[in-house]
Design an enzyme around this catalytic site. Structure first.
Site, PDB file in Angstrom:
ATOM      1  N   LYS A   1      -1.940  -2.932   7.862  1.00  0.00           N
ATOM      2  CA  LYS A   1      -3.067  -2.353   8.632  1.00  0.00           C
ATOM      3  C   LYS A   1      -3.000  -3.193  10.399  1.00  0.00           C
ATOM      4  O   LYS A   1      -2.701  -4.390  10.230  1.00  0.00           O
ATOM      5  CB  LYS A   1      -4.616  -2.736   7.977  1.00  0.00           C
ATOM      6  CG  LYS A   1      -4.554  -1.607   6.799  1.00  0.00           C
ATOM      7  CD  LYS A   1      -5.933  -2.254   6.304  1.00  0.00           C
ATOM      8  CE  LYS A   1      -6.363  -1.035   5.107  1.00  0.00           C
ATOM      9  NZ  LYS A   1      -7.515  -0.970   4.419  1.00  0.00           N
TER      10      LYS A   1
ATOM     11  N   ARG B   1       1.040  -1.246  -0.090  1.00  0.00           N
ATOM     12  CA  ARG B   1       0.093  -0.093  -0.055  1.00  0.00           C
ATOM     13  C   ARG B   1       0.829   1.232   0.063  1.00  0.00           C
ATOM     14  O   ARG B   1       2.083   1.360   0.495  1.00  0.00           O
ATOM     15  CB  ARG B   1      -0.946  -0.084   1.260  1.00  0.00           C
ATOM     16  CG  ARG B   1      -1.697  -1.097   1.337  1.00  0.00           C
ATOM     17  CD  ARG B   1      -2.501  -1.205   2.699  1.00  0.00           C
ATOM     18  NE  ARG B   1      -3.636  -2.365   2.835  1.00  0.00           N
ATOM     19  CZ  ARG B   1      -3.068  -3.626   3.389  1.00  0.00           C
ATOM     20  NH1 ARG B   1      -1.824  -3.705   3.834  1.00  0.00           N
ATOM     21  NH2 ARG B   1      -4.091  -4.580   3.401  1.00  0.00           N
TER      22      ARG B   1
ATOM     23  N   ARG C   1      -0.813  -1.812  -7.061  1.00  0.00           N
ATOM     24  CA  ARG C   1      -0.993  -2.962  -6.161  1.00  0.00           C
ATOM     25  C   ARG C   1      -1.749  -3.715  -6.548  1.00  0.00           C
ATOM     26  O   ARG C   1      -1.676  -5.225  -6.489  1.00  0.00           O
ATOM     27  CB  ARG C   1      -1.612  -2.322  -4.852  1.00  0.00           C
ATOM     28  CG  ARG C   1      -1.843  -3.345  -3.644  1.00  0.00           C
ATOM     29  CD  ARG C   1      -2.448  -2.629  -2.517  1.00  0.00           C
ATOM     30  NE  ARG C   1      -3.132  -3.441  -1.464  1.00  0.00           N
ATOM     31  CZ  ARG C   1      -2.408  -4.279  -0.670  1.00  0.00           C
ATOM     32  NH1 ARG C   1      -1.296  -4.458  -0.390  1.00  0.00           N
ATOM     33  NH2 ARG C   1      -3.403  -4.935   0.206  1.00  0.00           N
TER      34      ARG C   1
ATOM     35  N   HIS D   1      -2.853   2.679  -5.812  1.00  0.00           N
ATOM     36  CA  HIS D   1      -3.578   1.285  -5.670  1.00  0.00           C
ATOM     37  C   HIS D   1      -3.657   0.697  -6.928  1.00  0.00           C
ATOM     38  O   HIS D   1      -3.607  -0.396  -6.872  1.00  0.00           O
ATOM     39  CB  HIS D   1      -5.019   1.461  -5.189  1.00  0.00           C
ATOM     40  CG  HIS D   1      -5.179   0.746  -3.959  1.00  0.00           C
ATOM     41  ND1 HIS D   1      -4.066   1.085  -2.733  1.00  0.00           N
ATOM     42  CD2 HIS D   1      -6.103  -0.152  -3.435  1.00  0.00           C
ATOM     43  CE1 HIS D   1      -4.649   0.157  -1.762  1.00  0.00           C
ATOM     44  NE2 HIS D   1      -5.649  -0.590  -2.157  1.00  0.00           N
TER      45      HIS D   1
ATOM     46  N   TYR E   1      -9.496 -10.465  -7.276  1.00  0.00           N
ATOM     47  CA  TYR E   1      -8.371 -10.550  -8.292  1.00  0.00           C
ATOM     48  C   TYR E   1      -8.760 -11.706  -9.163  1.00  0.00           C
ATOM     49  O   TYR E   1      -8.238 -11.529 -10.369  1.00  0.00           O
ATOM     50  CB  TYR E   1      -7.099 -10.454  -7.570  1.00  0.00           C
ATOM     51  CG  TYR E   1      -6.783  -9.219  -7.072  1.00  0.00           C
ATOM     52  CD1 TYR E   1      -6.711  -8.055  -7.680  1.00  0.00           C
ATOM     53  CD2 TYR E   1      -6.570  -9.056  -5.901  1.00  0.00           C
ATOM     54  CE1 TYR E   1      -6.459  -6.739  -7.048  1.00  0.00           C
ATOM     55  CE2 TYR E   1      -6.537  -7.906  -4.978  1.00  0.00           C
ATOM     56  CZ  TYR E   1      -6.316  -6.550  -5.755  1.00  0.00           C
ATOM     57  OH  TYR E   1      -6.070  -5.669  -4.986  1.00  0.00           O
TER      58      TYR E   1
ATOM     59  N   HIS F   1      -3.759  -9.363   3.515  1.00  0.00           N
ATOM     60  CA  HIS F   1      -5.192  -9.320   3.477  1.00  0.00           C
ATOM     61  C   HIS F   1      -5.374 -10.172   4.499  1.00  0.00           C
ATOM     62  O   HIS F   1      -5.003 -11.572   4.713  1.00  0.00           O
ATOM     63  CB  HIS F   1      -6.043  -9.757   2.338  1.00  0.00           C
ATOM     64  CG  HIS F   1      -6.177  -8.988   1.228  1.00  0.00           C
ATOM     65  ND1 HIS F   1      -6.306  -9.127  -0.239  1.00  0.00           N
ATOM     66  CD2 HIS F   1      -5.999  -7.493   1.030  1.00  0.00           C
ATOM     67  CE1 HIS F   1      -6.214  -8.168  -0.900  1.00  0.00           C
ATOM     68  NE2 HIS F   1      -5.994  -7.000  -0.089  1.00  0.00           N
TER      69      HIS F   1
END
Length: 296
Positions: free
Chosen positions: A171, A147, A245, A242, A277, A268
């Site tokens: 995150k 990110r 990414r 993004h 994806y 994730h």
């Protein structure tokens, strides 16, 4: 006047949940809007006076203002967590958000660059401190799928160029190790060896990528660089940090990478986030089929 325990809630998110500054700011924005709405509702002078009807009215107002289902879902998630916190802290005795159904998000397929466009973007030559830094950043972003916040937060100590990997905090301050391809590693080596010292001048700084003042590069600063480079190399489509990414993940899956491995590299928490994806790759296969099959 209602008690406003927002600062306590944000402190809880920071200390106990370990969320990032950007996430904390997002919660603060969401809940400030929610509280402003409640202050204009007649009879709501206590948190136990907030009802399911109030929350539904707020969500309908957001919908009328044209907010997307994804935004409304995010706001409802913030409201739920906040009301759970109020019960835990004994500020309220009931949770009015308990049985409100989350709006189903529109499943938009992420925009990706073609391999040809990626090659264009990464064709930048390291001829001075700025182009060397920009090339290193773009190579790293496409090679790792980081990110943009993770990229600009990197420290020199997060790199292990000998072993070919980078360590980043994602995150929720979750650490992950991501492989660094040879081309990205070479670009970062050139930047570190020949050009970074010129940018930081006489400062001592841990940040890997710095601006012309030798300070940490911002997300907005990187976005401007990306747009400028894309324009320079002739990429016409809209491009965001993004996009690289998304392109990283899509191109890996198109070339046979394991979904779990891609999930791990992207950081994730839930594999269902990564599965979007696979829809992108199927969509692209359909395009190829329709374009080239004689009886499509």
């Amino acid at each position: 006047m209602m008690q406003h325990p927002l600062d306590d809630f944000l402190h809880y998110l920071t200390v106990e949940r370990g969320l990032s500054k950007n996430t904390i700011q997002s919660y603060k924005r969401d809940l400030t809007q929610y509280m402003n709405f409640l202050e204009n509702q007649e009879g709501v002078n206590d948190w136990d006076r907030v009802s399911r009807t109030h929350i539904m009215k707020y969500l309908y107002e957001l919908n009328d203002k044209g907010r997307s289902r994804a935004t409304v879902a995010r706001l409802l998630s913030s409201i739920r967590l906040f009301h759970q916190f109020l019960i835990r802290e004994k500020v309220a005795g009931q949770d009015p958000s308990l049985h409100i159904e989350t709006p189903k998000k529109e499943r938009k397929l992420p925009k990706v660059l073609s391999s040809k466009d990626v090659e264009k973007l990464l064709s930048l030559e390291a001829e001075d401190p700025f182009t060397a830094r920009n090339k290193a950043m773009l190579e790293m972003l496409y090679a790792t799928g980081l990110r943009v916040t993770e990229l600009v937060s990197l420290k020199v100590s997060d790199l292990n160029l000998m072993m070919g990997f980078v360590r980043c905090l994602g995150k929720g301050s979750k650490e992950r190790i991501v492989p660094l391809g040879d081309l990205a590693r070479d670009a970062v080596e050139v930047y570190l060896r020949d050009y970074r010292s010129t940018l930081i001048k006489h400062k001592t700084t841990e940040e890997l990528f710095v601006n012309h003042h030798g300070n940490s590069l911002s997300r907005q600063g990187f976005w401007k660089i990306l747009k400028a480079v894309a324009q320079e190399v002739g990429i016409q489509k809209e491009i965001t940090p993004h996009t690289l990414r998304h392109s990283f993940a899509t191109h890996l899956l198109e070339n046979g990478a394991d979904l779990r491995a891609v999930q791990e590299m992207l950081g994730h928490a839930d594999i269902s986030t990564t599965q979007i994806y696979t829809h992108v790759t199927k969509s692209r296969l359909n395009e190829v089929y329709r374009s080239y099959h004689p009886r499509a």
